[in-house]
Design an enzyme around this catalytic site. Sequence first.
Site, short mmCIF file in Angstrom:
data_model
loop_
_atom_site.label_atom_id
_atom_site.label_comp_id
_atom_site.label_asym_id
_atom_site.label_seq_id
_atom_site.Cartn_x
_atom_site.Cartn_y
_atom_site.Cartn_z
N CYS A 218 0.79 -1.02 -0.14
CA CYS A 218 -0.34 -0.24 0.03
C CYS A 218 1.07 1.24 0.31
O CYS A 218 0.86 2.45 -0.65
CB CYS A 218 -0.53 0.62 1.00
SG CYS A 218 -2.04 -1.20 1.61
N1 LIG Z 1 -3.53 -0.70 -0.91
C1 LIG Z 1 -4.18 -0.63 0.51
N2 LIG Z 1 -4.90 -1.76 0.93
N3 LIG Z 1 -4.18 0.39 0.97
C2 LIG Z 1 -4.55 0.71 2.51
C3 LIG Z 1 -4.86 1.93 2.69
C4 LIG Z 1 -5.43 2.28 3.89
C5 LIG Z 1 -6.29 3.57 4.53
N4 LIG Z 1 -6.03 4.06 5.80
C6 LIG Z 1 -7.69 3.71 3.44
O1 LIG Z 1 -8.56 2.80 4.63
O2 LIG Z 1 -7.93 3.86 2.44
#
Ligand SMILES: NC(=[NH2+])NCCC[C@H](N)C(=O)O
Length: 407
Positions: A397
């Site tokens: 991420c």
């Molecule tokens: N590619 C990912 N899994 N990204 C995680 C993003 C986390 C972020 N706090 C959201 O909720 O958007």
Amino acid sequence: METGIHNTSEIGRLKKVLLHRPGGELENLMPEYLERLLFDDIPYLKEAQREHDAFADCLRQQGVEVVYLRDLVAESITDADVRADLIRQFLEESGVRDDRLRESLEDYLSALPDKEMVSAMMAGVRKSQLRTNSARLGDYLSAAGDDYPFAVDPLPNLYFTRDPFATIGTGVSIHKMHTATRNRETLFGKFIFEHHPDYRNVPRWYDRGETSSLEGGDILILSPQVLAVGISQRTEEDSIDALAETVLSESKTFRKLLAFDIPKSRSFMHLDTVFTMVDRDKFTVHPNILQQITVFVMELDENRKMKIRQEDGRLEDILKEHLGLDRVTLIPCGSGSEIDAAREQWSDGSNTLAVGPGEVVVYSRNAVTNRALEEAGIRLHTIPSAELSRGRGGPRCMSMPLWREDP
Ligand SMILES: NC(=[NH2+])NCCC[C@H](N)C(=O)O
């Protein structure tokens, strides 16, 4: 120094990657707004930055060129008009309606050099930062009578550079995000891909003006021919239809899109929170959802009409067939323990970033899953993860590949 985009797999040797070093935006998190801003806790910024620097160093040691989002945005400000446009659109999308407030924010941002201005946009602006420099605004703020402390909200999820736009082959998809809080992030992508000298001419597969949501954490490039996209809490079927249409008809290499229907929930927000590729024939998965994944295959027929069919059978076999492999190994997060699987998935145990085939960056805290990966012959680069993981995202991420060698 590569320019342009080349990203044809999850595992080809990584040469250039986009990161965002967390900044002042994390110090604008308040308990009452955490949920809306998609955080579960408040990371300690200094430590988060130390961890993030360790992540960047780890990548550099593997020969990866690291570039930062703030720098790319600043380098996209190629003249005064672009700069004025960025400020105008940013404030508009930040919901600044009052003229006095807008003028004051324009003054505040305009006075800063490019990089500092971009950082200030990312961090958000507290009303208290503005109050002192304009009496007229002071009148407005006290008359407005609302005690919301921000003139512009922070963008705390920016260090998850995987999501607001995604490189696919030699092009990019710029996203419409599922939540308002993340949608402003994609404005930076728009400016980079419209103005940055190294990136302005790349093909566009999806755009932020679309009506349905698509997020980069749902997009996996399984091979130069096969994409996987999650139908998830964040990505809608309509977006996948549109993306498939453009990528399959306009890109040079992609022939198939596998849509993975996964449970819609916070902990599994994107496909890459439950499934990532670690080698040519190895994947890490969250075991609790294996039974709940349905895969649809999308392909263009001879008349260039989209054909969609549902696959039955085990995930291993579906992957074997579409990737032309003799065997596929799924390495379960938590290594067979239900408790470890749930705990480590919550801290992104199945969210790995490959720097080359069979070689991945992982969070140190997911010891059980990491052991399982090693036992499966995967080489690990572990990075510290006490603070970064509080934002609910892992090494994948936190990175957007700009250039990978072909697998
Ligand atoms: N590619 C990912 N899994 N990204 C995680 C993003 C986390 C972020 N706090 C959201 O909720 O958007």
